[in-house]
Scaffold this active site. Structure first.
Site, PDB file in Angstrom:
ATOM      1  N   LEU A 186     -12.986  41.751   8.758  1.00  0.00           N
ATOM      2  CA  LEU A 186     -14.153  42.358   8.118  1.00  0.00           C
ATOM      3  C   LEU A 186     -13.928  43.845   7.880  1.00  0.00           C
ATOM      4  CD1 LEU A 186     -16.664  40.471  10.381  1.00  0.00           C
ATOM      5  CD2 LEU A 186     -16.350  40.102   7.917  1.00  0.00           C
TER       6      LEU A 186
ATOM      7  N   GLU B  85     -16.066  26.913  24.752  1.00  0.00           N
ATOM      8  CA  GLU B  85     -16.706  27.764  23.740  1.00  0.00           C
ATOM      9  C   GLU B  85     -18.136  27.318  23.499  1.00  0.00           C
ATOM     10  OE1 GLU B  85     -14.239  27.709  20.227  1.00  0.00           O
ATOM     11  OE2 GLU B  85     -13.000  29.339  21.007  1.00  0.00           O
TER      12      GLU B  85
ATOM     13  N   HIS C   6     -13.803  34.201  20.217  1.00  0.00           N
ATOM     14  CA  HIS C   6     -12.358  34.227  19.983  1.00  0.00           C
ATOM     15  C   HIS C   6     -11.661  33.336  21.012  1.00  0.00           C
ATOM     16  CE1 HIS C   6      -8.482  35.771  18.696  1.00  0.00           C
ATOM     17  NE2 HIS C   6      -8.172  35.850  19.991  1.00  0.00           N
TER      18      HIS C   6
HETATM   19  C1  GAR Z   1     -13.039  28.534  17.432  1.00  0.00           C
HETATM   20  O1  GAR Z   1     -12.067  28.089  18.345  1.00  0.00           O
HETATM   21  C2  GAR Z   1     -13.128  30.040  17.472  1.00  0.00           C
HETATM   22  O2  GAR Z   1     -12.880  30.580  18.732  1.00  0.00           O
HETATM   23  C3  GAR Z   1     -12.041  30.422  16.502  1.00  0.00           C
HETATM   24  O3  GAR Z   1     -12.140  29.501  15.462  1.00  0.00           O
HETATM   25  C4  GAR Z   1     -12.580  28.262  16.002  1.00  0.00           C
HETATM   26  C5  GAR Z   1     -13.699  27.730  15.135  1.00  0.00           C
HETATM   27  O4  GAR Z   1     -14.020  26.419  15.489  1.00  0.00           O
HETATM   28  N1  GAR Z   1     -12.195  31.757  16.032  1.00  0.00           N
HETATM   29  C6  GAR Z   1     -11.177  32.571  15.780  1.00  0.00           C
HETATM   30  O5  GAR Z   1     -10.014  32.228  15.893  1.00  0.00           O
HETATM   31  C7  GAR Z   1     -11.565  33.947  15.298  1.00  0.00           C
HETATM   32  N2  GAR Z   1     -10.468  34.848  15.467  1.00  0.00           N
HETATM   33  P1  GAR Z   1     -15.326  25.744  14.950  1.00  0.00           P
HETATM   34  O6  GAR Z   1     -15.343  25.970  13.427  1.00  0.00           O
HETATM   35  O7  GAR Z   1     -15.179  24.298  15.283  1.00  0.00           O
HETATM   36  O8  GAR Z   1     -16.504  26.387  15.607  1.00  0.00           O
END
Ligand code: GAR
Length: 219
Positions: free
Chosen positions: A98, A179, A114
């Site tokens: 961003l 997460e 993350h």
């Molecule tokens: C998640 O694991 C999140 O931590 C990562 O993308 C994935 C999205 O999964 N984010 C990053 O890597 C940002 N740098 P989702 O679309 O199933 O929520």
């Protein structure tokens, strides 16, 4: 006594949207006093957009190819988000860097999830890199977004032990489960006005967090 309005939330995604789904679940389960006003994606086929539609949430695709550069895209995106008057913007798998002005617009009210134990393993491909580095621990971090990519102050982490049998795929699955615990929890704290950030200092329940809250996953 005045009643606080539910948190007005805007979620940004690029892909599957399982974290978005966790937020929707938490809201429906009464664990998150929030209303997701809109979900934005930079990918037209992001599964998360479909999840939003199914939950009756405005699902908005903005095509980066319609803009001269990332800054122009971000400026348009910020304008569109502001229409929803959000209290909080959540980056839930939004895979773009961003611009400083976008970050400035939502300073103090933008969280990112993350897939690593920040400050370790910023950037992409974290699961494979963690395995290659022979790390004992891995996990995910929810943090406030600043101009420093993946470097803003952390709020909560989910941590697991790396098993000898783990692959990048199994790690991704195991981290993903966590997460879905820590992201709704951080957003709920924000909604309950228990969480804020001030000059880089994260405040939770009136105290400065010297380190992120740690949630241990199964070993
Ligand atoms: C998640 O694991 C999140 O931590 C990562 O993308 C994935 C999205 O999964 N984010 C990053 O890597 C940002 N740098 P989702 O679309 O199933 O929520």
């Amino acid at each position: 006594m005045t009643h606080r309005r539910p948190l007005r939330l805007v979620v940004l995604i690029s892909g599957p949207g399982t974290n978005l789904q966790a937020l929707i679940h938490a809201q429906h389960a009464g664990e998150l006093d929030a209303e997701i006003q809109a979900v934005f994606s930079d990918h037209i086929d992001a599964q998360g957009l479909e999840r939003a539609r199914r939950a009756d949430i405005d699902a908005r695709y903005i095509n980066p190819a319609d803009y001269d550069d990332g800054a122009a895209f971000d400026a348009a995106l910020a304008q569109e988000i502001l229409v929803y008057d959000p209290d909080l913007v959540v980056l839930a798998g939004f895979m773009r860097i961003l611009s400083p002005s976008f970050v400035e617009t939502f300073a103090g009210r933008m969280l990112n999830i993350h897939p690593s134990l920040l400050p370790r393993f910023k950037g992409l491909d974290t699961h494979r890199r963690v395995l290659q580095a022979g790390e004992r621990f891995h996990g995910a971090t929810v943090h406030f977004v600043t101009k420093d990519m993946d470097g803003g102050p952390s709020v909560i982490q989910y941590r697991i032990q790396v098993r000898t049998k783990d692959t990048a795929t199994s790690l991704k699955d195991r981290v993903s489960q966590g997460e879905h615990i820590v992201l709704p929890r951080a957003v709920a704290w924000f909604a309950e006005q228990r969480l804020s950030v001030n000059d880089g200092a994260v405040m939770l329940d009136g105290r400065q967090l010297m380190q992120p809250v740690l949630v241990e996953g199964e070993v």
